[in-house]
Design an enzyme around this catalytic site. Structure first.
Site, PDB file in Angstrom:
ATOM      1  N   CYS A  46       0.814  -1.219   0.000  1.00 20.38           N
ATOM      2  CA  CYS A  46       0.000   0.000   0.000  1.00 20.38           C
ATOM      3  C   CYS A  46       0.845   1.266   0.000  1.00 20.38           C
ATOM      4  O   CYS A  46       0.486   2.264  -0.617  1.00 20.38           O
ATOM      5  CB  CYS A  46      -0.923   0.017   1.218  1.00 20.38           C
ATOM      6  N   ASP A  78      -3.270  -3.298   7.710  1.00 23.71           N
ATOM      7  CA  ASP A  78      -4.439  -4.073   8.128  1.00 23.71           C
ATOM      8  C   ASP A  78      -4.405  -5.481   7.538  1.00 23.71           C
ATOM      9  O   ASP A  78      -4.712  -6.463   8.215  1.00 23.71           O
ATOM     10  CB  ASP A  78      -5.726  -3.376   7.679  1.00 23.71           C
ATOM     11  N   ASP A 120      -5.188   2.091   4.835  1.00 22.30           N
ATOM     12  CA  ASP A 120      -6.458   2.450   5.461  1.00 22.30           C
ATOM     13  C   ASP A 120      -6.389   3.600   6.471  1.00 22.30           C
ATOM     14  O   ASP A 120      -7.180   4.533   6.409  1.00 22.30           O
ATOM     15  CB  ASP A 120      -7.037   1.239   6.192  1.00 22.30           C
ATOM     16  N   CYS A 191      -5.178  -2.013  -1.467  1.00 21.32           N
ATOM     17  CA  CYS A 191      -6.131  -3.048  -1.876  1.00 21.32           C
ATOM     18  C   CYS A 191      -7.123  -2.503  -2.896  1.00 21.32           C
ATOM     19  O   CYS A 191      -7.688  -1.433  -2.712  1.00 21.32           O
ATOM     20  CB  CYS A 191      -6.850  -3.604  -0.663  1.00 21.32           C
ATOM     21  N   SER A 466     -13.448  -4.861   7.889  1.00 21.35           N
ATOM     22  CA  SER A 466     -12.614  -4.431   6.771  1.00 21.35           C
ATOM     23  C   SER A 466     -13.501  -3.879   5.669  1.00 21.35           C
ATOM     24  O   SER A 466     -14.668  -4.260   5.535  1.00 21.35           O
ATOM     25  CB  SER A 466     -11.816  -5.626   6.243  1.00 21.35           C
TER      26      SER A 466
END
Length: 547
Positions: A46, A78, A120, A191, A466
């Site tokens: 990420c 995460d 995130d 993601c 999530s």
């Protein structure tokens, strides 16, 4: 301005001497000083591209007449910590990111900031810090990962989580899982579905803090360095215009952000993060505002996890500009300013729709007439909770409670086949204080889907989900179990009713006697950051913030 004091004040000579040791000149020190703060780490795809993008941002700042100074802050993945003790630290990292950005920039008295983020919690974390500073700022999201390919179809890390449940159920071999594992994440980027990172990227653009279109470009796309360079130039224009985050993050722009989250089938985590941003901006924006935005907004983007496509597919179809254009046509947005100098409607008018694209629906053909989130209240959640509506069509669920004191207990029960259709899985002591850290339950929800129970079982928790979660799942139950919320009093076999139409979440049991007998458990809070967090964190109903 700051650079004038730094360049000219007699008392600042020692500071100038220190800065010259880093290679800066008198000419550099006479220019606006711009912090380039990023969340680079190579522990997760990420954020692994952010340090490279920071160099392009720096060049843009220099070419536009500024002096960039680079900082790094932390990130917790995460996807890697999911289902482990490490996931307790994920939401906590949001606060640490905000604190560290604020500390570094405030201490060194910068004139402006560019914040680069990827996963995130880094996105809301940097924005929280920017709101505290209220300096001219621009946010750049590192971009989405490209989808992997497995057996002729696009896949994401969501597919891997769900495959774990399929293997446990005997529906998939470990050999096929290994092939999927090797192919699901092909390189840098967050993601790829409308999971939390892409959801918050959407929200930050709608708030006006990111240039429209910049965040859409995938992480490994050859256009991304040029996007970063232009962000560096943009921040200098923002500084010249005196535009600050407080001018952009208002109740109106927060409502626009919630609307875009709803229309894109975004993550339930957006609820927590938008509430946190509102707290930092001192804006009266509540769970009810988020519910109304979702209830009045059709789901238009057919994105994973509830839909078919990934974020790079959205960019090819016309990007967030196209979705914004649709929402203006539906009269669901109110015009607001952005860092580019254009208003949101002007950006939407620049949308270029790819012919025959299937990702963003027309207004007369939405995926659903409402958005992807609903806020429920009732005897089980007096302060409220969040139900994800994307990826299923259920409106009501009534069934017996199957109570678990933590995520691991619930995951084991699912893997052992002890959860039956119509059950209501209750996972408690996973809230902000009780977890601590409000872990995400993706391992459990994905295992349920993998075993074919996603449509027949409900799950309720004071923890989080999530962005990859789909199914009839309720999170953020408040008050949480650790402070004596009703979820702490549920027993196996109690009947629980969830009703989307009435927005109710109720326990069909008189809790008065149980309440009198309840006693708090000792909280799991080791020394250090976790104990500080437990002492300070607020309810999920107000964003679970520590400031």
């Amino acid at each position: 301005m700051t650079q004038k004091r730094l360049a000219e004040d007699l008392a600042r000579a020692p500071a100038r001497a220190m800065l010259k040791a880093t290679g800066l000149t008198d000419a550099d020190l006479a220019k606006p000083m711009v912090a380039v703060v990023h969340c680079w780490t190579d522990v997760t795809p990420c954020n692994m591209g952010l340090k490279s993008l920071a160099q392009d941002v720096r060049k843009g700042i220099k070419d536009a007449g500024g002096t960039p100074i680079e900082f790094n802050t932390v990130a917790v993945s995460d996807g890697i910590t999911m289902g482990t003790e490490g996931m307790r630290l994920s939401l906590m990292s949001r606060e640490v990111i905000a604190d560290s950005l604020e500390l570094a920039v405030r201490a060194h008295e910068f004139d402006a900031v560019v914040a680069l983020c990827g996963c995130d919690k880094t996105i809301p974390g940097v924005v929280m810090g920017l709101l505290r500073l209220d300096l001219p700022s621009v946010v750049l999201y590192g971009g989405s990962i490209l989808p992997g390919r497995f057996e002729g179809r696009d896949v994401t890390v969501q597919d891997v989580f769900e495959a774990v449940g399929a293997v446990a159920a005997g529906q998939m071999s470990r050999e096929r899982l290994k092939v999927l594992e090797d192919k699901a994440c092909p390189g840098a980027g967050a993601c790829g579905g409308q999971f939390t990172a892409n959801t918050m990227s959407t929200a930050v653009t709608m708030l006006g803090l990111s240039p429209m279109g910049a965040n859409d470009v995938p992480a490994v796309d050859p256009r991304k360095p040029e996007v970063a360079y232009e962000v560096g130039r943009t921040v200098m224009q923002v500084l010249e215009n005196g535009l600050r985050p407080s001018h952009l993050v208002t109740k109106t722009s927060l409502q626009n952000a919630a609307t875009a989250v709803a229309a894109s089938g975004g993550s339930t985590n957006a609820v927590l993060h938008l509430l946190a941003l509102a707290q930092e901006a001192h804006v009266d924006f509540t769970l009810e505002d988020i519910h109304q935005a979702s209830a009045q907004t059709p789901t238009l983007a057919d994105l994973k996890p509830g839909g078919q496509y990934t974020s790079p597919d959205l960019e090819k179809a016309g990007g967030l500009r196209l979705l914004t254009q649709r929402l203006f046509e539906a009269q669901r947005l109110t015009d607001t300013p952005t860092v580019t100098g254009k208003w949101l409607s002007q950006e939407a008018n620049l949308a270029e729709e790819t012919p025959e694209q299937q990702v963003v629906r027309n207004l007369d053909n939405p995926l659903k007439p409402h958005g992807g989130l609903a806020i429920l209240k009732g005897s089980l959640a007096p302060e409220g909770c969040v139900l994800k509506l994307s990826g299923h069509s259920k409106k009501r669920h009534e069934g017996p409670a199957r109570v678990f004191e933590c995520e691991e207990e619930a995951f084991e029960a699912v893997q052992q086949g002890r959860i039956q259709p119509n059950d209501v899985v209750v996972i408690r002591n996973e809230g902000p204080k009780g977890g601590p850290g409000m872990r995400e339950m993706l391992a459990v929800t994905a295992a349920l889907v993998g075993r074919g129970l996603g449509d027949s079982v409900a799950l309720i928790t004071d923890g989080r989900f999530s962005g990859a979660t789909h199914g009839f799942m309720v999170g953020h139950v408040a008050p949480e179990a650790a402070v004596g919320g009703p979820i702490a009093l549920v027993q196996n076999g109690d009947t629980i009713v969830l009703d989307v139409e009435t927005r109710a979440i109720d326990l069909k049991v008189d809790l008065s006697e149980r309440k009198q007998a309840w006693a708090p458990k000792e909280l799991h809070a080791p020394r250090g950051v976790m104990s500080k967090y437990v002492a300070l964190v607020s309810s999920a109903a107000t964003g679970a913030t520590t400031s």
